[in-house]
Design a protein around this motif. Structure first.
Motif, PDB file in Angstrom:
ATOM      1  N   ASP A  45       0.828  -1.209   0.000  1.00  0.00           N
ATOM      2  CA  ASP A  45       0.000   0.000   0.000  1.00  0.00           C
ATOM      3  C   ASP A  45       0.865   1.263   0.000  1.00  0.00           C
ATOM      4  OD1 ASP A  45      -2.286  -1.497  -0.020  1.00  0.00           O
ATOM      5  OD2 ASP A  45      -2.744  -1.234   2.121  1.00  0.00           O
ATOM      6  N   MET A  49       0.801   4.130  -2.838  1.00  0.00           N
ATOM      7  CA  MET A  49       0.400   5.503  -2.521  1.00  0.00           C
ATOM      8  C   MET A  49       1.545   6.500  -2.670  1.00  0.00           C
ATOM      9  SD  MET A  49      -2.096   4.886   0.761  1.00  0.00           S
ATOM     10  CE  MET A  49      -3.426   3.691   0.676  1.00  0.00           C
ATOM     11  N   GLN A  54      -0.673  11.058  -5.362  1.00  0.00           N
ATOM     12  CA  GLN A  54      -0.735  11.007  -3.911  1.00  0.00           C
ATOM     13  C   GLN A  54       0.610  11.358  -3.257  1.00  0.00           C
ATOM     14  OE1 GLN A  54      -3.057   7.031  -3.567  1.00  0.00           O
ATOM     15  NE2 GLN A  54      -3.663   8.231  -1.778  1.00  0.00           N
ATOM     16  N   TYR A  61       1.725   7.638   5.614  1.00  0.00           N
ATOM     17  CA  TYR A  61       0.765   6.537   5.549  1.00  0.00           C
ATOM     18  C   TYR A  61       0.298   6.171   6.947  1.00  0.00           C
ATOM     19  CZ  TYR A  61      -0.701   1.594   5.126  1.00  0.00           C
ATOM     20  OH  TYR A  61      -1.365   0.402   5.210  1.00  0.00           O
ATOM     21  N   LEU A  66      -3.840   5.362   7.171  1.00  0.00           N
ATOM     22  CA  LEU A  66      -4.337   4.784   5.934  1.00  0.00           C
ATOM     23  C   LEU A  66      -4.291   3.267   5.943  1.00  0.00           C
ATOM     24  CD1 LEU A  66      -2.988   7.391   3.380  1.00  0.00           C
ATOM     25  CD2 LEU A  66      -5.257   7.190   4.385  1.00  0.00           C
ATOM     26  N   LYS A  71     -11.642   2.526   5.971  1.00  0.00           N
ATOM     27  CA  LYS A  71     -11.573   3.434   4.832  1.00  0.00           C
ATOM     28  C   LYS A  71     -11.582   2.609   3.545  1.00  0.00           C
ATOM     29  CE  LYS A  71      -8.953   7.267   6.950  1.00  0.00           C
ATOM     30  NZ  LYS A  71      -8.813   6.776   8.320  1.00  0.00           N
ATOM     31  N   SER A  73     -11.021   1.928  -0.554  1.00  0.00           N
ATOM     32  CA  SER A  73      -9.916   2.244  -1.464  1.00  0.00           C
ATOM     33  C   SER A  73     -10.097   3.629  -2.073  1.00  0.00           C
ATOM     34  CB  SER A  73      -9.837   1.190  -2.575  1.00  0.00           C
ATOM     35  OG  SER A  73      -9.526  -0.081  -2.048  1.00  0.00           O
ATOM     36  N   ASP A  75     -11.683   6.157  -0.657  1.00  0.00           N
ATOM     37  CA  ASP A  75     -11.385   7.129   0.404  1.00  0.00           C
ATOM     38  C   ASP A  75      -9.878   7.327   0.528  1.00  0.00           C
ATOM     39  OD1 ASP A  75     -14.071   7.429   1.009  1.00  0.00           O
ATOM     40  OD2 ASP A  75     -14.043   5.943   2.638  1.00  0.00           O
ATOM     41  N   LYS A  76      -9.132   6.237   0.497  1.00  0.00           N
ATOM     42  CA  LYS A  76      -7.677   6.315   0.671  1.00  0.00           C
ATOM     43  C   LYS A  76      -7.010   7.056  -0.484  1.00  0.00           C
ATOM     44  CE  LYS A  76      -7.335   2.116   3.490  1.00  0.00           C
ATOM     45  NZ  LYS A  76      -6.760   0.759   3.621  1.00  0.00           N
ATOM     46  N   ARG A  77      -7.535   6.890  -1.685  1.00  0.00           N
ATOM     47  CA  ARG A  77      -6.958   7.566  -2.849  1.00  0.00           C
ATOM     48  C   ARG A  77      -7.126   9.080  -2.784  1.00  0.00           C
ATOM     49  NH1 ARG A  77      -8.859   2.946  -5.717  1.00  0.00           N
ATOM     50  NH2 ARG A  77     -10.839   3.993  -6.195  1.00  0.00           N
ATOM     51  N   GLY A 361      -9.485  12.574   2.889  1.00  0.00           N
ATOM     52  CA  GLY A 361      -8.461  13.093   2.001  1.00  0.00           C
ATOM     53  C   GLY A 361      -8.840  14.436   1.422  1.00  0.00           C
TER      54      GLY A 361
END
Length: 393
Positions: A45, A49, A54, A61, A66, A71, A73, A75-77, A361
């Motif tokens: 990950d 990222m 990002q 991270y 993250l 969360k 995928s 949301d994390k992006r 994010g």
């Protein structure tokens, strides 16, 4: 000024934060144990990222949590690392289209201009510099001049900070003077001559001495006597500056500043429409806490409404409109009993505090269209400027 403190061990001024450490094996193991995310998955990950827009580092991270499986995928992006934030802000404040970035980063000139225009801002009493000129303001050229000002003309309390710089490195709050001793915010005392010599040695390029501000009584009741700025980020897509988001930065207990790298600082996301505090977060990573009340004062935070809210937002948009070529600005605003005042403007505001305060994010669906609209406007502006330059050749 650009975003990109803790008492100094050998003086009155605040030290800079240390560099972020790389993720250590024990942290990877802790996340694996607490969240069921294997070390291999974590490293995969982090690698993913770190690429593309990002640009997240390993420490970021973990700091932004993250690894949290709640969360999605998508949301994390939406999260960006500081390098990604810098790149995003550059699309909105490209140097070609925003040649005034250096002026806005000059704390003295910028606040003096706002004051001249009738926009409330911090007041500078004097400046130490070996070479600068500052018109009618008192200029101390050497340590003797600075000590003389502190002994004879200074109006206490005073907040001192370097002319250029960020993160409150070198900042100090002087509450009062007793004979030849200065009493600082933390109760310690320093000899005037020694203090002046230290400032002269560390900041020959410029050190500002401003009238210190105190927070609005309602905010002091919650977070204590040090100023905790409201960060208001404004965006201009060509239709005029508008608030994009706001966060209240509450200083750690005993701190003189509200920098987010300091242990114990609290962040609260603010509803733009009402000024209501929507969240309260302390710490980062595995140590992050989501609270409702202030952990020191015990005062309720979530659900409270900040004073002078309409005035605070209007102050930010009015100040942005002075330089409408800026696509994005981050204003640090002190809300006092007399109303809000601008302390400084950041042309490259770090969105880390938003990401921590909201646990979302900065490229989430609510904000991403705003950033894109601003970037599109600036792309067109850059093209116009480049065409005009070619035509002159």
């Amino acid at each position: 000024m650009t975003d990109t403190g803790i008492q100094a061990t050998n003086g009155a001024l605040l030290d800079a934060p240390g560099k972020a450490k790389k993720a250590e094996a024990p942290l990877i193991a802790q996340v694996a144990k607490a969240h069921g995310i294997s070390p291999l998955r974590q490293m995969r990950d982090i690698f993913s990222m770190s690429r593309g827009a990002q640009k997240l580092s390993g420490p970021e991270y973990y700091s932004l949590r993250l690894f949290d499986s709640s969360k999605s995928s998508e949301d994390k992006r939406a999260f960006l690392g500081q390098a990604g934030i810098n790149a995003l802000n550059t699309t909105m404040n490209p140097p070609v289209a925003v040649p005034t970035r250096a002026f806005v980063g000059n704390k003295l000139l910028y606040t003096q201009l706002l004051t001249q225009l009738g926009i409330p801002a911090s007041t500078t009493q004097a400046i130490f510099s070996t070479h600068m000129s500052a018109g009618h303001l008192t200029i101390a050229r050497n340590a003797t001049d600075l000590a003389d000002f502190l002994l004879k003309d200074a109006r206490y309390p005073i907040f001192g900070k370097p002319h250029f710089g960020s993160l409150s490195t070198g900042a100090v709050r002087i509450e009062a003077r007793n004979d030849d001793m200065l009493r600082l915010f933390d109760g310690t005392t320093h000899n005037v001559d020694t203090f002046a010599e230290h400032v002269a040695a560390q900041y020959p390029g410029g050190f500002m001495l401003q009238s210190a501000l105190s927070p609005h009584s309602a905010m002091a009741h919650i977070a204590g006597p040090a100023i905790g700025c409201v960060r208001v980020v404004t965006a201009n897509d060509g239709s005029g500056p508008k608030p994009a988001y706001a966060v209240w930065k509450m200083p750690a207990a005993g701190a003189i500043s509200d920098n987010t790298w300091q242990d114990g600082i609290l962040l609260s996301h603010i509803d733009l429409g009402t000024g209501t505090l929507l969240s309260l977060v302390r710490g980062a990573g595995l140590e992050a806490e989501t609270l409702s009340d202030h952990p020191v004062s015990g005062a309720p935070v979530v659900g409270q409404t900040l004073p002078f809210w309409e005035e605070t937002l209007r102050l930010a948009t009015d100040a942005h409109a002075v330089f409408p070529e800026f696509g994005i600005c981050g204003f640090d605003i002190a809300v006092t009993d007399e109303g809000p005042k601008i302390l400084e403007c950041n042309d490259n505001p770090s969105h880390m505090m938003y990401q921590r305060a909201t646990q979302r994010g900065i490229q989430n669906p609510d904000l991403a269209p705003t950033w894109q609209a601003v970037a599109d406007r600036q792309t067109k502006q850059v093209a116009k400027i480049q065409c005009a330059l070619k035509a002159k050749k």
